[in-house]
Design a protein around this motif. Sequence first.
Motif, mmCIF file in Angstrom:
data_model
loop_
_atom_site.group_PDB
_atom_site.id
_atom_site.type_symbol
_atom_site.label_atom_id
_atom_site.label_comp_id
_atom_site.label_asym_id
_atom_site.label_seq_id
_atom_site.Cartn_x
_atom_site.Cartn_y
_atom_site.Cartn_z
ATOM 1 N N LEU A 288 4.966 -8.670 -1.653
ATOM 2 C CA LEU A 288 4.383 -7.334 -1.695
ATOM 3 C C LEU A 288 5.088 -6.352 -0.773
ATOM 4 O O LEU A 288 5.393 -5.228 -1.167
ATOM 5 N N ARG A 289 5.351 -6.745 0.438
ATOM 6 C CA ARG A 289 5.970 -5.817 1.392
ATOM 7 C C ARG A 289 7.375 -5.436 0.933
ATOM 8 O O ARG A 289 7.795 -4.286 1.043
ATOM 9 N N ARG A 290 8.094 -6.402 0.396
ATOM 10 C CA ARG A 290 9.491 -6.185 0.018
ATOM 11 C C ARG A 290 9.639 -5.427 -1.305
ATOM 12 O O ARG A 290 10.591 -4.678 -1.488
ATOM 13 N N ARG A 291 8.687 -5.636 -2.213
ATOM 14 C CA ARG A 291 8.788 -5.024 -3.545
ATOM 15 C C ARG A 291 7.523 -4.211 -3.837
ATOM 16 O O ARG A 291 6.946 -4.295 -4.912
ATOM 17 N N PHE A 292 7.137 -3.416 -2.859
ATOM 18 C CA PHE A 292 5.845 -2.740 -2.896
ATOM 19 C C PHE A 292 5.625 -1.951 -4.184
ATOM 20 O O PHE A 292 4.654 -2.178 -4.915
ATOM 21 N N TRP A 293 6.511 -1.007 -4.479
ATOM 22 C CA TRP A 293 6.264 -0.125 -5.615
ATOM 23 C C TRP A 293 6.349 -0.872 -6.946
ATOM 24 O O TRP A 293 5.612 -0.564 -7.889
ATOM 25 N N GLN A 294 7.223 -1.845 -7.051
ATOM 26 C CA GLN A 294 7.321 -2.615 -8.302
ATOM 27 C C GLN A 294 6.040 -3.378 -8.562
ATOM 28 O O GLN A 294 5.520 -3.399 -9.692
ATOM 29 N N ILE A 295 5.489 -4.014 -7.533
ATOM 30 C CA ILE A 295 4.263 -4.788 -7.702
ATOM 31 C C ILE A 295 3.076 -3.877 -7.966
ATOM 32 O O ILE A 295 2.239 -4.153 -8.844
ATOM 33 N N VAL A 296 2.978 -2.783 -7.221
ATOM 34 C CA VAL A 296 1.887 -1.835 -7.448
ATOM 35 C C VAL A 296 1.937 -1.309 -8.882
ATOM 36 O O VAL A 296 0.904 -1.214 -9.561
ATOM 37 N N ALA A 297 3.136 -0.970 -9.362
ATOM 38 C CA ALA A 297 3.263 -0.460 -10.727
ATOM 39 C C ALA A 297 2.863 -1.506 -11.758
ATOM 40 O O ALA A 297 2.223 -1.193 -12.768
ATOM 41 N N THR A 298 3.243 -2.763 -11.515
ATOM 42 C CA THR A 298 2.888 -3.841 -12.440
ATOM 43 C C THR A 298 1.378 -3.990 -12.540
ATOM 44 O O THR A 298 0.808 -4.061 -13.645
ATOM 45 N N ILE A 299 0.702 -4.033 -11.412
ATOM 46 C CA ILE A 299 -0.747 -4.219 -11.417
ATOM 47 C C ILE A 299 -1.451 -2.984 -11.965
ATOM 48 O O ILE A 299 -2.396 -3.088 -12.760
ATOM 49 N N GLN A 300 -1.001 -1.796 -11.548
ATOM 50 C CA GLN A 300 -1.617 -0.574 -12.074
ATOM 51 C C GLN A 300 -1.485 -0.514 -13.589
ATOM 52 O O GLN A 300 -2.441 -0.135 -14.293
ATOM 53 N N GLY A 301 -0.320 -0.893 -14.096
ATOM 54 C CA GLY A 301 -0.126 -0.878 -15.539
ATOM 55 C C GLY A 301 -1.094 -1.800 -16.253
ATOM 56 O O GLY A 301 -1.701 -1.433 -17.273
#
Length: 321
Positions: A288-301
């Motif tokens: 999560l810390r390293r790939r914050f925006w990618q993970i947030v976008a995946t879950i939000q999607g």
Amino acid sequence: MTTVERVELAYNNVYFVSDGSSLVVIDTGPDYRGAREAISDALRGRTPDIVVATHGHLDHAGLGKWWQERGCAVLLGRDDMPQTMGQSDRDIDLMVAYLEHIGAPEAIKAEAIAAMEARRRWASEMRTSKAYIDARDGRWPTALRYEPFEPLRTIAEPTSLACGLTALPSPGHTPGNLVVIQADEGRLFSGDQLLPEITPTPAIQFHAGARFASLPRFLESLRTLRAELPGNAHCFPGHGEPFANVDEVIRANLEQAEQRSARLIEELRQDGAITLYELAERMYPRALRRRFWQIVATIQGQLDVLEEAGQASYAEGRWSI
């Protein structure tokens, strides 16, 4: 009968489609040192009838102004115009505001905001630099430039082009994303909508001042493509090698989304209500810390998909089923 020429520009592909009298170029190409010369060599003195940018990202529309200066009309999906006209960094303010709604701790928000401000500076440099600077990530020989331009024509509905091609709006990867299809020949020019061995993850993005539900639109566009193309269609992607198993790749993308939704439902069942950040921390604790925006976008999607299907709801910063 039409021919397809693939012009490899480092990490990107540009395609020339010709029927002997007309020439359509698909994607403008990225603007790095040497890219213009490579395209000019590949043209061999020909002038395209039209250039289609599949979407407004810098590596697919970065040479739009250069093509227009050569007298070529450049087409783009209507809802991607803010990107080509140099307005996309306005979304950075909206992304910073978005952080307030996902439950991230203050230290994490501070890191994410710092990253966004660095991106704002980079976007300004990319648009205004007159010289090519050293590469940032090795995918291109130099860092990319992106001179703002206004497309001659924008597309908001299926549009016939020369050479039996049709520009088809396929929102998701970006709000104004396009693909180009040649149904009679069974060809798909996919840009970033469909890629070999990669499942594109639509980012957190905005349109007309509101967050754009990227993943639901992306999946809808994949289903539309599946209906429009023959089962043996051949894909010419924006990155990587062309491939023949289009239906199989679309199915794999859709199945992966279904699997992620099922996993997310199981996570939501464990709590009465939970923030997006808490979900991300639980599901991707190491990355999560390293790939914050990618993970947030995946879950939000995936949450957007569940919400539109009536399987999840959002209230006061928390998600539940």
